[in-house]
Write an enzyme that holds these catalytic residues in place. Structure first.
Site, PDB file in Angstrom:
ATOM      1  N   CYS A  26      14.148  10.278   7.523  1.00 56.02           N
ATOM      2  CA  CYS A  26      13.941  10.121   8.967  1.00 56.02           C
ATOM      3  C   CYS A  26      15.344   9.880   9.672  1.00 56.02           C
ATOM      4  O   CYS A  26      15.302  10.116  11.080  1.00 56.02           O
ATOM      5  CB  CYS A  26      13.273   8.659   8.956  1.00 56.02           C
ATOM      6  SG  CYS A  26      14.021   7.427   7.972  1.00 56.02           S
ATOM      7  N   GLU A  30       9.784  15.973  14.807  1.00 55.79           N
ATOM      8  CA  GLU A  30      10.562  15.645  13.509  1.00 55.79           C
ATOM      9  C   GLU A  30      10.062  16.903  12.668  1.00 55.79           C
ATOM     10  O   GLU A  30       8.793  16.943  12.453  1.00 55.79           O
ATOM     11  CB  GLU A  30      10.195  14.329  13.215  1.00 55.79           C
ATOM     12  CG  GLU A  30      10.896  13.885  11.734  1.00 55.79           C
ATOM     13  CD  GLU A  30      10.468  12.518  11.528  1.00 55.79           C
ATOM     14  OE1 GLU A  30       9.592  11.791  11.769  1.00 55.79           O
ATOM     15  OE2 GLU A  30      11.491  11.850  11.011  1.00 55.79           O
ATOM     16  N   LYS A  74       0.869  -1.312   0.158  1.00 53.72           N
ATOM     17  CA  LYS A  74       0.010   0.085   0.010  1.00 53.72           C
ATOM     18  C   LYS A  74       1.007   1.112   0.153  1.00 53.72           C
ATOM     19  O   LYS A  74       1.290   1.608   1.066  1.00 53.72           O
ATOM     20  CB  LYS A  74      -0.885  -0.093   1.344  1.00 53.72           C
ATOM     21  CG  LYS A  74      -2.307   0.543   1.141  1.00 53.72           C
ATOM     22  CD  LYS A  74      -2.386   2.008   0.399  1.00 53.72           C
ATOM     23  CE  LYS A  74      -2.001   2.953   1.711  1.00 53.72           C
ATOM     24  NZ  LYS A  74      -1.680   4.188   1.331  1.00 53.72           N
ATOM     25  N   GLU A 116       9.646   1.255  11.223  1.00 52.98           N
ATOM     26  CA  GLU A 116      10.636   1.965  11.062  1.00 52.98           C
ATOM     27  C   GLU A 116       9.973   3.240  10.974  1.00 52.98           C
ATOM     28  O   GLU A 116       9.303   3.917   9.990  1.00 52.98           O
ATOM     29  CB  GLU A 116      11.111   1.714   9.759  1.00 52.98           C
ATOM     30  CG  GLU A 116      13.004   2.401   9.821  1.00 52.98           C
ATOM     31  CD  GLU A 116      13.046   3.590   9.002  1.00 52.98           C
ATOM     32  OE1 GLU A 116      12.980   4.791   9.598  1.00 52.98           O
ATOM     33  OE2 GLU A 116      13.297   3.562   7.747  1.00 52.98           O
TER      34      GLU A 116
HETATM   35  P1  ADP Z   1       2.722  11.232   6.656  1.00 55.72           P
HETATM   36  O1  ADP Z   1       2.115  11.590   8.036  1.00 55.72           O
HETATM   37  O2  ADP Z   1       3.871  11.946   6.285  1.00 55.72           O
HETATM   38  O3  ADP Z   1       1.732  11.160   5.311  1.00 55.72           O
HETATM   39  P2  ADP Z   1       2.301   8.515   7.740  1.00 55.72           P
HETATM   40  O4  ADP Z   1       3.153   7.967   8.442  1.00 55.72           O
HETATM   41  O5  ADP Z   1       0.755   8.711   8.079  1.00 55.72           O
HETATM   42  O6  ADP Z   1       2.988   9.608   6.983  1.00 55.72           O
HETATM   43  O7  ADP Z   1       1.699   7.453   6.114  1.00 55.72           O
HETATM   44  C1  ADP Z   1       2.711   6.697   5.827  1.00 55.72           C
HETATM   45  C2  ADP Z   1       2.086   5.525   5.117  1.00 55.72           C
HETATM   46  O8  ADP Z   1       0.990   4.988   6.244  1.00 55.72           O
HETATM   47  C3  ADP Z   1       1.053   5.913   4.065  1.00 55.72           C
HETATM   48  O9  ADP Z   1       1.013   4.923   3.216  1.00 55.72           O
HETATM   49  C4  ADP Z   1      -0.263   6.171   4.567  1.00 55.72           C
HETATM   50  O10 ADP Z   1      -1.327   5.872   3.567  1.00 55.72           O
HETATM   51  C5  ADP Z   1      -0.299   5.038   5.640  1.00 55.72           C
HETATM   52  N1  ADP Z   1      -1.499   5.541   6.476  1.00 55.72           N
HETATM   53  C6  ADP Z   1      -1.796   6.580   7.210  1.00 55.72           C
HETATM   54  N2  ADP Z   1      -2.575   6.254   8.316  1.00 55.72           N
HETATM   55  C7  ADP Z   1      -2.772   4.670   8.511  1.00 55.72           C
HETATM   56  C8  ADP Z   1      -3.457   3.897   9.276  1.00 55.72           C
HETATM   57  N3  ADP Z   1      -4.209   4.463  10.105  1.00 55.72           N
HETATM   58  N4  ADP Z   1      -3.206   2.472   9.074  1.00 55.72           N
HETATM   59  C9  ADP Z   1      -2.544   2.023   8.194  1.00 55.72           C
HETATM   60  N5  ADP Z   1      -1.668   2.952   7.311  1.00 55.72           N
HETATM   61  C10 ADP Z   1      -1.847   4.029   7.588  1.00 55.72           C
END
Ligand code: ADP
Length: 498
Positions: free
Chosen positions: A299, A398, A189, A265
């Site tokens: 990161c 961060e 995903k 990570e």
């Molecule tokens: P950012 O906040 O910088 O966009 P995230 O850590 O939220 O980074 O997102 C990284 C990945 O996690 C993306 O692929 C996003 O779609 C996915 N994501 C966001 N929220 C969820 C969730 N609750 N469960 C699983 N995956 C998620």
């Protein structure tokens, strides 16, 4: 092979996702825009997959794991990953243009995001081919007589890989290729801001490899709930994730009811301790450069610079000069080394954190705003904040922008205490003339990795992972491969040893 300079310009990636061997749109036909962050213009669309699409992909991966011999046929997996490596090589310049289009990463620094991950495919194919999947654990006395124990390393099952947008192609590969080589099936995903580095990976698998239907799936979507559906599904055995600590916590919680193996990570707020005997002319230009390439969207970036009070002004001057002359601009121009932030939202977040630093008493040495010569695109000036309060928001959160926070210290003990004053523990850096002294400081940093005098800890052959709230488990190295395997011990009569 043409070079990217010959064919510069945005390139839209494939709109489709890969589910059960078919490249497809979501059934409603809904799409979402992908924005080129250097021009703020729509570069193209991606299909907007749904929870139902995710559920089909998980079903396909489950069937491929349970009902085909993918998990048991090492030679076939080696064949498929060798094909994948060759296919990525053929598509290299195409992947590079897609990456620059959706991330805004400067062409000059794409090597670590294109060439390195492609090479990693070959690495994991060889590593997996040569790995010992059966280890003799010897004969043990038991109440029922001697038992010989053998450890069988077996794939975990269906692996869900959730990736972020900062280094999308690299992390798509890093999270899925060792999993596949170890015999797992995968649902990837990709992040909403970078769907094409994922959809192109799916297209290449479908069109140019023998990887069977269902073994590798990519679900593209603009909705967080689709990632959440992956991390909570009982048919998924393991989640591998790179991204924010907040999302990592949500993924851990979603996996708890089914006790999912979870490799995380997460965020970092790494410190660079510059000792008073360090070569400032080596350490500090590099520190400033690292903050600006990738626009600080890394990161492992050492974003807190700890300078000895005895050489404080000298250190600040060197970083200021570097930042004021740093080539920021169009990522397609090979002279530039810093491009835009990935989105307007990210730029606002960075500018907001800079302001919070100034509000909490930090001194703005340079930068702090939008470059005047770049009215279009989500650019941020290289920014240096001095006299930063180690407990302030800007020193604790961060930022993911081209921003360094400088904090003075008096003794090595104080520097170590400031460095460890963080919920994170991803990486760290020490610079010093006396390497033994620098090593003692490095050993006391509560982080997963440390670089001394610019000699990077990071590479495919060495385990990489965070302590504290920066993560769980490892990527890379022997440890990184074993994450995708279960160690199953079988005890049996000792007849084999007679
Ligand atoms: P950012 O906040 O910088 O966009 P995230 O850590 O939220 O980074 O997102 C990284 C990945 O996690 C993306 O692929 C996003 O779609 C996915 N994501 C966001 N929220 C969820 C969730 N609750 N469960 C699983 N995956 C998620």
């Amino acid at each position: 092979m043409t070079s990217v300079q010959d064919e510069t310009g945005v390139l839209a990636g494939d709109e489709r996702m890969l589910i059960d061997g078919e490249l497809q749109h979501t059934s409603s036909g809904a799409t979402f825009d992908v924005i080129h962050p250097a021009s703020e213009e729509v570069a193209g669309q991606a299909t907007d997959g749904t929870v139902a699409d995710m559920e089909r992909a998980i079903g396909a991966a489950r069937r491929a794991f349970d009902e085909t011999d993918w998990s048991r046929d090492l030679d076939f997996r080696y064949h498929c990953l060798t094909q994948l490596h060759e296919a990525f090589e053929r598509n290299k310049e195409h992947l590079r243009r897609v990456l620059i289009t959706e991330v805004g990463c400067p062409v000059k620094v794409t090597g670590s995001q294109i060439e390195s991950p492609i090479e990693e495919v070959r690495h994991w194919a060889e590593h997996g081919k040569n790995f010992e999947y059966l280890a003799d654990n010897g004969v043990h006395d038991t109440p029922m007589g001697p038992a010989r124990r053998k450890i069988h390393y077996e794939p975990v099952g269906v692996v869900g890989a959730i990736t972020p947008w900062n280094v999308p192609f690299y992390l798509n590969v890093a999270e899925t290729v060792p999993a596949l080589m170890a015999g797992n099936t995968v649902v990837l995903k990709p992040a909403q801001l970078t769907p094409w580095s994922g959809s192109e990976y799916g297209r290449i698998v479908a069109e140019e490899t023998d990887i069977p239907a269902g073994v590798f799936n990519v679900v593209v979507s603009n909705a967080n709930e689709v990632g959440a559906a992956l991390s909570g599904d009982p048919r998924v055995d393991m989640i591998t994730f790179t991204g924010s600590t907040a999302t990592g916590r949500a993924i851990l919680a979603a996996g708890a009811p089914t006790v999912k193996k979870t490799l995380l990570e997460l965020g970092g707020k790494s410190a660079h301790i510059v000792l008073d005997d360090a070569d400032f002319t080596m350490a500090l230009p590099m520190a400033a450069l690292m903050a600006c390439v990738m626009s600080g969207q890394s990161c492992i970036l050492p974003s807190r610079i700890l300078l000895p009070r005895s050489r404080y002004d000298e250190g600040i001057e060197i970083m200021k000069n570097m930042m004021e002359n740093f080539p920021v601009g169009d990522p397609w121009d090979p002279n530039n080394m810093q491009g835009p932030q990935i989105s307007q939202g990210q730029r606002e977040k960075v500018l907001g954190l800079i302001k919070s630093g100034i509000d909490s008493g930090a001194r703005l040495v340079t930068g702090g705003g939008i470059p005047e010569h770049l009215p279009k695109g989500y650019y941020v000036q290289p920014t240096l904040l001095a006299d930063v309060d180690p407990n302030s928001q800007v020193a604790q959160e961060e930022i993911f922008g081209p921003v360094l926070s400088v904090i003075p210290y008096d003794t090595d003990d104080e520097a170590i205490a400031i460095a460890n004053n963080s919920i994170y523990g991803l990486s760290g850096e020490v610079s010093g003339g006396d390497v033994d002294r620098a090593l003692e400081v490095a050993k006391r940093m509560r982080t997963g990795n440390v670089t001394i005098n610019g000699k990077s800890h990071f590479g495919i052959g060495s385990p990489f992972g965070g302590t504290k709230q920066s993560g769980l488990g490892y990527r890379n190295g022997e440890e990184g491969y074993k994450e995708y395997l279960e160690a199953k011990t079988i005890g049996m009569p000792d007849t084999a040893a007679l």
